[in-house]
Design a protein around this motif. Structure first.
Motif, PDB file in Angstrom:
ATOM      1  N   SER A 253       5.577   3.123   6.647  1.00  0.00           N
ATOM      2  CA  SER A 253       4.513   4.117   6.522  1.00  0.00           C
ATOM      3  C   SER A 253       4.185   4.283   5.045  1.00  0.00           C
ATOM      4  O   SER A 253       4.992   3.950   4.167  1.00  0.00           O
ATOM      5  N   GLN A 254       3.023   4.806   4.745  1.00  0.00           N
ATOM      6  CA  GLN A 254       2.560   4.841   3.354  1.00  0.00           C
ATOM      7  C   GLN A 254       3.493   5.645   2.450  1.00  0.00           C
ATOM      8  O   GLN A 254       3.703   5.286   1.288  1.00  0.00           O
ATOM      9  N   ASP A 255       4.081   6.720   2.967  1.00  0.00           N
ATOM     10  CA  ASP A 255       4.942   7.574   2.154  1.00  0.00           C
ATOM     11  C   ASP A 255       6.424   7.252   2.316  1.00  0.00           C
ATOM     12  O   ASP A 255       7.277   8.031   1.885  1.00  0.00           O
TER      13      ASP A 255
ATOM     14  N   ALA B 237       8.522   7.125  -0.982  1.00  0.00           N
ATOM     15  CA  ALA B 237       8.466   8.429  -1.648  1.00  0.00           C
ATOM     16  C   ALA B 237       9.326   9.454  -0.921  1.00  0.00           C
ATOM     17  O   ALA B 237      10.002  10.280  -1.553  1.00  0.00           O
ATOM     18  N   GLU B 238       9.317   9.414   0.420  1.00  0.00           N
ATOM     19  CA  GLU B 238      10.111  10.365   1.207  1.00  0.00           C
ATOM     20  C   GLU B 238      11.605  10.098   1.053  1.00  0.00           C
ATOM     21  O   GLU B 238      12.406  11.032   0.917  1.00  0.00           O
TER      22      GLU B 238
ATOM     23  N   VAL C 233       0.823  -1.222   0.000  1.00  0.00           N
ATOM     24  CA  VAL C 233       0.000   0.000   0.000  1.00  0.00           C
ATOM     25  C   VAL C 233       0.851   1.263   0.000  1.00  0.00           C
ATOM     26  O   VAL C 233       0.369   2.350   0.336  1.00  0.00           O
ATOM     27  N   LEU C 234       2.113   1.142  -0.391  1.00  0.00           N
ATOM     28  CA  LEU C 234       2.968   2.315  -0.480  1.00  0.00           C
ATOM     29  C   LEU C 234       2.456   3.298  -1.522  1.00  0.00           C
ATOM     30  O   LEU C 234       1.897   2.913  -2.555  1.00  0.00           O
ATOM     31  N   THR C 235       2.665   4.583  -1.257  1.00  0.00           N
ATOM     32  CA  THR C 235       2.424   5.619  -2.263  1.00  0.00           C
ATOM     33  C   THR C 235       3.630   5.653  -3.199  1.00  0.00           C
ATOM     34  O   THR C 235       4.746   5.942  -2.760  1.00  0.00           O
ATOM     35  N   ILE C 236       3.415   5.331  -4.444  1.00  0.00           N
ATOM     36  CA  ILE C 236       4.511   5.271  -5.405  1.00  0.00           C
ATOM     37  C   ILE C 236       4.440   6.489  -6.323  1.00  0.00           C
ATOM     38  O   ILE C 236       3.443   6.689  -7.022  1.00  0.00           O
ATOM     39  N   PRO C 237       5.481   7.330  -6.335  1.00  0.00           N
ATOM     40  CA  PRO C 237       5.469   8.515  -7.201  1.00  0.00           C
ATOM     41  C   PRO C 237       5.364   8.144  -8.674  1.00  0.00           C
ATOM     42  O   PRO C 237       5.742   7.031  -9.079  1.00  0.00           O
TER      43      PRO C 237
END
Length: 312
Positions: free
Chosen positions: A105-107, A110-111, A32-36
């Motif tokens: 964490s989800q971001d 990305a971070e 569920v990671l936010t992928i750029p």
């Protein structure tokens, strides 16, 4: 008019595992990671058990994760072998490491990538936030003795850890670099890896919002576990000092570490009424005692493969 296309950035997320059922939660957090935009992710699971005990667990998770998962069996009970297998099988622009008992964490990714892009650093570390159960002593929770953050020396980070990091595979400081197999059962292989990378000119940055979470099991929520870990950390530092120290320099380093250890133990005794401060100074004294041990050439105590061998 010619349309320009941004090149895809490829990231391998590496998870070294050894008989941990918590691997499921780690992989689900990656799902569920936010992928750029413009980023492609692949997961590498390196199974460090003698038998391929995690294979079925990984196969069962494939339907829940949209990323490609590469399973690598790399026996046995030596974390450096597993970490090196991840580096050997990585094909992306970056490789990120997360432990098999952590959740991202989800971001998180990305971070890490954002800081890598803005700083151009060879390695980017993120914080590891310890999650305590109610059985953990109150002083331990208040002092947060298990969370992991980088250490700054003269406004720079000179070493690192693999429980939350992004590596730029094309960096000259990382070319051909691998983890020391001789330290794969004691630990400290990541400290040495990043210290040598830094010595080779590598820059290490910090992404404060690239958070991962690590539960603290009851077996780790003890003074004895913390003491053993701090002593081993000191041994690693002492051994690295020994590599550069010669003649009287070695004995000066021993005297300094011994003095620091004694000071910390005295401070711990004087602060007996404050559990957090008492344990903080006491554990620091144990770490400096470990430095003395390392400078004297004592082999580091083995941790990996001996502790917390939870069944599948």
């Amino acid at each position: 008019m010619t349309q320009t296309h941004r090149r895809t950035t490829k990231i391998d997320v590496a998870v070294c595992t050894y008989r941990r059922a918590e691997l499921d939660q780690t992989l689900l957090s990656l799902a569920v990671l936010t992928i750029p935009a413009g980023v492609q992710v692949r997961v590498i699971v390196a199974d460090n058990d003698v038998t391929p005990s995690a294979r079925d667990r990984v196969d069962a998770m494939r339907s829940a994760i949209s990323f490609e998962i590469a399973y690598v069996h790399c026996p046995a009970s030596n974390i450096s072998i597993a970490r090196n297998a991840c580096l050997d099988h990585a094909t992306g622009d970056f490789v990120a490491f997360i432990d098999d008992d952590e959740t991202a964490s989800q971001d998180w990714l990305a971070e890490l990538l954002a800081i890598a892009d803005t700083t151009g650093a060879d390695a980017v570390l993120g914080p590891v936030k310890a999650v305590y159960a109610n059985v953990a002593p109150a002083w331990m929770q208040r002092g947060d003795f298990h969370s992991t953050l980088p250490v700054w020396v003269a406004d720079e980070i000179r070493t690192g850890y693999t429980c939350n990091v992004l590596l730029r595979r094309s960096a000259p400081s990382l070319a051909g670099r691998r983890f020391n197999i001789a330290l794969g059962r004691s630990g400290g292989e990541d400290t040495e890896f990043f210290a040598h990378m830094h010595d080779a000119g590598g820059q290490i940055a910090f992404a404060e919002d690239a958070l991962v979470y690590e539960p603290v099991p009851s077996g780790r929520a003890t003074v004895s576990w913390l003491a053993k870990r701090r002593f081993r950390m000191g041994q690693t530092h002492g051994r690295m000092l020994l590599e550069a120290a010669t003649g009287l320099g070695r004995w000066r380093a021993i005297a300094l570490a011994g003095t620091k250890s004694a000071y910390c133990f005295v401070a711990a005794a004087l602060l007996a009424a404050s559990p957090v401060k008492r344990h903080r100074y006491g554990l620091r004294g144990i770490m400096h005692a470990g430095v003395v041990s390392g400078l004297l050439g004592v082999r580091e105590i083995e941790q990996y493969g001996n502790l917390e061998k939870a069944p599948q």
